[in-house]
Design a protein around this motif. Sequence first.
Motif, PDB file in Angstrom:
ATOM      1  N   MET A   1     -42.261  12.489  16.922  1.00  0.00           N
ATOM      2  CA  MET A   1     -41.750  11.637  16.584  1.00  0.00           C
ATOM      3  C   MET A   1     -41.911  10.663  17.225  1.00  0.00           C
ATOM      4  O   MET A   1     -41.033  10.919  18.491  1.00  0.00           O
ATOM      5  N   ASP A   2     -42.379   9.963  16.843  1.00  0.00           N
ATOM      6  CA  ASP A   2     -42.136   8.221  17.638  1.00  0.00           C
ATOM      7  C   ASP A   2     -41.624   7.262  16.938  1.00  0.00           C
ATOM      8  O   ASP A   2     -41.650   7.033  16.016  1.00  0.00           O
ATOM      9  N   PRO A   3     -40.043   7.389  17.209  1.00  0.00           N
ATOM     10  CA  PRO A   3     -38.545   6.053  16.644  1.00  0.00           C
ATOM     11  C   PRO A   3     -39.643   4.959  16.129  1.00  0.00           C
ATOM     12  O   PRO A   3     -38.535   4.012  15.921  1.00  0.00           O
ATOM     13  N   ASN A   4     -40.411   4.722  16.944  1.00  0.00           N
ATOM     14  CA  ASN A   4     -40.511   3.518  17.454  1.00  0.00           C
ATOM     15  C   ASN A   4     -41.771   2.586  15.864  1.00  0.00           C
ATOM     16  O   ASN A   4     -41.527   1.411  15.158  1.00  0.00           O
ATOM     17  N   ASN A   5     -41.546   3.988  15.132  1.00  0.00           N
ATOM     18  CA  ASN A   5     -42.612   3.282  14.126  1.00  0.00           C
ATOM     19  C   ASN A   5     -41.780   2.740  12.623  1.00  0.00           C
ATOM     20  O   ASN A   5     -43.061   2.218  12.316  1.00  0.00           O
ATOM     21  N   LYS A   6     -41.055   3.947  12.746  1.00  0.00           N
ATOM     22  CA  LYS A   6     -40.216   2.414  11.721  1.00  0.00           C
ATOM     23  C   LYS A   6     -39.157   0.947  12.481  1.00  0.00           C
ATOM     24  O   LYS A   6     -39.823   0.072  11.411  1.00  0.00           O
ATOM     25  N   ALA A   7     -39.734   1.121  13.819  1.00  0.00           N
ATOM     26  CA  ALA A   7     -39.937  -0.665  13.447  1.00  0.00           C
ATOM     27  C   ALA A   7     -40.409  -1.561  13.667  1.00  0.00           C
ATOM     28  O   ALA A   7     -40.291  -2.592  13.311  1.00  0.00           O
ATOM     29  N   ILE A   8     -42.111  -0.725  13.611  1.00  0.00           N
ATOM     30  CA  ILE A   8     -42.983  -1.388  14.467  1.00  0.00           C
ATOM     31  C   ILE A   8     -43.397  -1.262  12.254  1.00  0.00           C
ATOM     32  O   ILE A   8     -43.910  -2.434  12.437  1.00  0.00           O
ATOM     33  N   LEU A   9     -43.408  -0.798  11.446  1.00  0.00           N
ATOM     34  CA  LEU A   9     -43.141  -0.688   9.778  1.00  0.00           C
ATOM     35  C   LEU A   9     -42.684  -2.002   9.629  1.00  0.00           C
ATOM     36  O   LEU A   9     -42.565  -3.011   8.927  1.00  0.00           O
ATOM     37  N   GLU A  10     -41.179  -2.324   9.980  1.00  0.00           N
ATOM     38  CA  GLU A  10     -40.067  -3.363   9.898  1.00  0.00           C
ATOM     39  C   GLU A  10     -40.591  -4.797  10.124  1.00  0.00           C
ATOM     40  O   GLU A  10     -40.415  -5.784   9.683  1.00  0.00           O
ATOM     41  N   LYS A  11     -41.378  -4.595  10.608  1.00  0.00           N
ATOM     42  CA  LYS A  11     -42.062  -5.938  12.193  1.00  0.00           C
ATOM     43  C   LYS A  11     -42.797  -6.263  11.091  1.00  0.00           C
ATOM     44  O   LYS A  11     -42.979  -7.574  11.121  1.00  0.00           O
ATOM     45  N   ALA A  12     -43.942  -5.519  10.737  1.00  0.00           N
ATOM     46  CA  ALA A  12     -45.645  -5.900   9.824  1.00  0.00           C
ATOM     47  C   ALA A  12     -44.809  -6.156   8.684  1.00  0.00           C
ATOM     48  O   ALA A  12     -45.063  -7.449   8.586  1.00  0.00           O
ATOM     49  N   ASN A  13     -43.837  -5.511   7.777  1.00  0.00           N
ATOM     50  CA  ASN A  13     -43.279  -6.052   6.861  1.00  0.00           C
ATOM     51  C   ASN A  13     -42.493  -8.008   6.913  1.00  0.00           C
ATOM     52  O   ASN A  13     -42.701  -8.313   5.386  1.00  0.00           O
ATOM     53  N   ALA A  14     -41.969  -8.004   7.980  1.00  0.00           N
ATOM     54  CA  ALA A  14     -40.766  -9.180   8.264  1.00  0.00           C
ATOM     55  C   ALA A  14     -42.586 -10.836   8.310  1.00  0.00           C
ATOM     56  O   ALA A  14     -42.306 -11.519   7.554  1.00  0.00           O
ATOM     57  N   ALA A  15     -43.526 -10.266   9.111  1.00  0.00           N
ATOM     58  CA  ALA A  15     -44.758 -10.538   9.162  1.00  0.00           C
ATOM     59  C   ALA A  15     -45.158 -11.092   7.665  1.00  0.00           C
ATOM     60  O   ALA A  15     -45.509 -12.520   7.096  1.00  0.00           O
ATOM     61  N   VAL A  16     -45.463 -10.646   6.885  1.00  0.00           N
ATOM     62  CA  VAL A  16     -45.973 -10.498   5.605  1.00  0.00           C
ATOM     63  C   VAL A  16     -45.369 -11.183   4.410  1.00  0.00           C
ATOM     64  O   VAL A  16     -45.740 -12.544   3.764  1.00  0.00           O
ATOM     65  N   SER A  17     -43.897 -10.831   4.608  1.00  0.00           N
ATOM     66  CA  SER A  17     -43.211 -10.907   3.771  1.00  0.00           C
ATOM     67  C   SER A  17     -42.836 -13.134   4.543  1.00  0.00           C
ATOM     68  O   SER A  17     -42.734 -13.661   3.292  1.00  0.00           O
ATOM     69  N   GLY A  18     -43.274 -13.090   5.314  1.00  0.00           N
ATOM     70  CA  GLY A  18     -42.990 -14.627   6.056  1.00  0.00           C
ATOM     71  C   GLY A  18     -44.249 -15.376   5.615  1.00  0.00           C
ATOM     72  O   GLY A  18     -44.413 -16.441   5.901  1.00  0.00           O
TER      73      GLY A  18
END
Length: 121
Positions: A1-18
């Motif tokens: 499991m890559d623990p960074n996947n959650k962080a990547i999704l959070e960053k991606a969602n922040a981009a689209v929300s912005g």
Amino acid sequence: MDPNNKAILEKANAAVSGGDNEGFLAFCTDDTEWTFVGDQTLRGKEAVRQYMATAYVEPPKFMVENLIAEGEFVTATGTISMKNEKGRMVEYSYCDVWRFRDGKMAELKAFVIETGAGEKS
């Protein structure tokens, strides 16, 4: 499991929300495939770009309730509000199942259900 996947999704969602669709797309593979269960399937980054250009004229508002990671998958549940084709805000409940490949979002299986309308126009 890559623990960074959650962080990547959070960053991606922040981009689209912005309102930064291109910033979001930078987190996707070129051959990303999005399936909106019962509706449509988008194949490739360009198809997703075109979808976002029309569906996200105004950035959507996300409320993530849960992010669950297991192996190459991250599942997000919550609500999303966005304007419909008539310009009226509509709220949806969603469950997104993302598959990651090499640190990027390669596949989405989205279950989206309209739960109500927000402000009336």
